[in-house]
Motif scaffolding. Sequence first.
Motif, PDB file in Angstrom:
ATOM      1  N   GLY A   1      13.368  -5.369  -6.906  1.00  0.00           N
ATOM      2  CA  GLY A   1      14.084  -4.788  -5.770  1.00  0.00           C
ATOM      3  C   GLY A   1      14.116  -3.277  -5.859  1.00  0.00           C
ATOM      4  O   GLY A   1      13.622  -2.673  -6.818  1.00  0.00           O
ATOM      5  N   THR A   2      14.710  -2.669  -4.870  1.00  0.00           N
ATOM      6  CA  THR A   2      14.847  -1.202  -4.858  1.00  0.00           C
ATOM      7  C   THR A   2      15.831  -0.816  -5.962  1.00  0.00           C
ATOM      8  O   THR A   2      16.644  -1.660  -6.398  1.00  0.00           O
ATOM      9  N   PRO A   3      15.821   0.455  -6.384  1.00  0.00           N
ATOM     10  CA  PRO A   3      16.799   0.877  -7.400  1.00  0.00           C
ATOM     11  C   PRO A   3      18.227   0.543  -6.980  1.00  0.00           C
ATOM     12  O   PRO A   3      19.031   0.084  -7.799  1.00  0.00           O
ATOM     13  N   ALA A   4      18.544   0.734  -5.708  1.00  0.00           N
ATOM     14  CA  ALA A   4      19.914   0.443  -5.251  1.00  0.00           C
ATOM     15  C   ALA A   4      20.218  -1.054  -5.375  1.00  0.00           C
ATOM     16  O   ALA A   4      21.315  -1.444  -5.794  1.00  0.00           O
ATOM     17  N   GLU A   5      19.227  -1.894  -5.032  1.00  0.00           N
ATOM     18  CA  GLU A   5      19.463  -3.348  -5.112  1.00  0.00           C
ATOM     19  C   GLU A   5      19.717  -3.813  -6.546  1.00  0.00           C
ATOM     20  O   GLU A   5      20.639  -4.573  -6.805  1.00  0.00           O
TER      21      GLU A   5
ATOM     22  N   LYS B   1      10.400   0.462  -5.907  1.00  0.00           N
ATOM     23  CA  LYS B   1      10.930  -0.844  -6.303  1.00  0.00           C
ATOM     24  C   LYS B   1      10.742  -1.024  -7.803  1.00  0.00           C
ATOM     25  O   LYS B   1       9.769  -0.518  -8.382  1.00  0.00           O
ATOM     26  N   ILE B   2      11.652  -1.776  -8.404  1.00  0.00           N
ATOM     27  CA  ILE B   2      11.586  -2.002  -9.850  1.00  0.00           C
ATOM     28  C   ILE B   2      11.471  -3.499 -10.118  1.00  0.00           C
ATOM     29  O   ILE B   2      12.232  -4.289  -9.541  1.00  0.00           O
ATOM     30  N   ALA B   3      10.508  -3.852 -10.984  1.00  0.00           N
ATOM     31  CA  ALA B   3      10.400  -5.241 -11.435  1.00  0.00           C
ATOM     32  C   ALA B   3      10.986  -5.290 -12.840  1.00  0.00           C
ATOM     33  O   ALA B   3      10.445  -4.654 -13.752  1.00  0.00           O
ATOM     34  N   ILE B   4      12.090  -5.997 -13.000  1.00  0.00           N
ATOM     35  CA  ILE B   4      12.727  -6.057 -14.319  1.00  0.00           C
ATOM     36  C   ILE B   4      12.296  -7.353 -14.990  1.00  0.00           C
ATOM     37  O   ILE B   4      12.455  -8.446 -14.432  1.00  0.00           O
ATOM     38  N   ILE B   5      11.735  -7.189 -16.201  1.00  0.00           N
ATOM     39  CA  ILE B   5      11.111  -8.322 -16.894  1.00  0.00           C
ATOM     40  C   ILE B   5      11.800  -8.536 -18.231  1.00  0.00           C
ATOM     41  O   ILE B   5      12.166  -7.569 -18.911  1.00  0.00           O
TER      42      ILE B   5
ATOM     43  N   GLN C   1       0.829  -1.198   0.000  1.00  0.00           N
ATOM     44  CA  GLN C   1       0.000   0.000   0.000  1.00  0.00           C
ATOM     45  C   GLN C   1       0.871   1.258   0.000  1.00  0.00           C
ATOM     46  O   GLN C   1       1.785   1.381   0.817  1.00  0.00           O
ATOM     47  N   GLY C   2       0.630   2.154  -0.951  1.00  0.00           N
ATOM     48  CA  GLY C   2       1.362   3.424  -0.995  1.00  0.00           C
ATOM     49  C   GLY C   2       2.690   3.351  -1.741  1.00  0.00           C
ATOM     50  O   GLY C   2       3.335   4.364  -1.945  1.00  0.00           O
ATOM     51  N   GLU C   3       3.059   2.143  -2.160  1.00  0.00           N
ATOM     52  CA  GLU C   3       4.345   2.006  -2.851  1.00  0.00           C
ATOM     53  C   GLU C   3       4.221   2.383  -4.332  1.00  0.00           C
ATOM     54  O   GLU C   3       3.148   2.268  -4.923  1.00  0.00           O
ATOM     55  N   PHE C   4       5.344   2.783  -4.902  1.00  0.00           N
ATOM     56  CA  PHE C   4       5.406   3.090  -6.333  1.00  0.00           C
ATOM     57  C   PHE C   4       6.323   2.046  -6.951  1.00  0.00           C
ATOM     58  O   PHE C   4       7.507   2.005  -6.633  1.00  0.00           O
ATOM     59  N   ILE C   5       5.765   1.181  -7.802  1.00  0.00           N
ATOM     60  CA  ILE C   5       6.655   0.214  -8.451  1.00  0.00           C
ATOM     61  C   ILE C   5       6.688   0.449  -9.962  1.00  0.00           C
ATOM     62  O   ILE C   5       5.715   0.881 -10.573  1.00  0.00           O
TER      63      ILE C   5
END
Length: 373
Positions: A227-231, A214-218, A39-43
């Motif tokens: 993961g987070t941009p840093a991860e 967080k970014i989901a790379i597909i 909730q409230g996250e931007f992915i």
Amino acid sequence: MAGLRIEHLYKRYENNGKKKKNAVQNDYAVKDLNLVCEQGEFIALLGPSGCGKTTTLRMTAGLEDITKGDIYIGDTLVNNLHPKDRHIGLAFEDYAMYPPLTVYDNIAFNLKAKGVDKAEIDKRVQEIAPLMQCDDLLDKMPVKLSGGQKQRVNIARAIIRRPELLLMDEPLSHLDGKARQAMRTEIKRLINDIKCTTVYVTHDQLEAMSLADKIAIINFGVLQQFGTPAEVYDDPVNEFVASFIGEPPMNILETTIAGEGDHFFFTFKDSNLKIAVPERYYKVVSSGFKCKMGVRPMDVLIGGADSMGTPEEVATFENLGDERRIGIHVGEALLMLITDDEARYKSGDIIKLEVRGEKTHLFDIETGDRIRE
Ligand SMILES: Nc1ncnc2c1ncn2[C@@H]1O[C@H](COP(=O)(O)OP(=O)(O)OP(=O)(O)O)[C@@H](O)[C@H]1O
């Protein structure tokens, strides 16, 4: 506001044998996708063209049937819910505004259709318009708007319904460099203000890195890393992620490990370059071990006159104003480095190359998976 949960999601398009351009090799546009957006996250859903980002978003919106799997918005399983019952806001790439209506009426359209009373509609439009900096556009017709203005109105239309979940598909793709950058900042400010759970589709890694929690790379319909941009930048799980994130991309070179005394080095075919293998990898490498070595261009340095670095010949030089990019041939590969050093180089110049061995990553030659220490 609600979170989003995607469980074992699959999509196969039935095309009667006909395939769209870029059609996926395994016939699944999306394959066993699992994602949780709190909730409230931007992915951000990030990946190359045709990897299944839009398909995932459209299934979440209810605009595309699910082949297999479950989608929950909050605690509600929405697989069979009509889009209008999902409490979502949509801001898609094409600005489908109603041309005969003013900006005000475009923003108000969905509330009017739902029978919300006039005073409430007006209150909400007056709230949203300054947030999206379109308060001075309300009387204009869509045809008079610039690309950036259309995009702002488009997003205002999506958020006026106070959605549980905001879905955006390449909302900046029609804008040029400067306008894109400005809108990116605006979207960031807006999302901070409204704190809405957001899923944002893009193929632009900069956009994903700068906006998302967080970014989901597909790739080919398969989630590579979430993961987070840093991860995803510092700890990529495989060669695909390592080379997709970062501009210019990570250098990835085939290497053979050579043991000398108590130490190991990365060596390269048809090159004198030798880079120290970080000691943390000593448990997994041995002399003659073949793998790929990855290192980011900013971790390749030009040594000073007294440097112990390897002398190498400059192959390419690009001056981009605030940074300079130098390419060095390592066998058949080109190793890129970025420097803010003011010096101008030309092809054929000799520089001392120092590579920060501790910043290298190892990848399996066959699978591309990260080799972990
Ligand atoms: N309606 C359709 N019928 C058949 N195949 C489709 C359809 N829509 C998409 N595809 C295929 O599904 C795969 C995923 O497409 P999708 O549009 O989801 O990718 P994307 O990552 O959003 O790409 P882009 O960034 O180019 O929009 C692609 O191979 C595409 O050709």
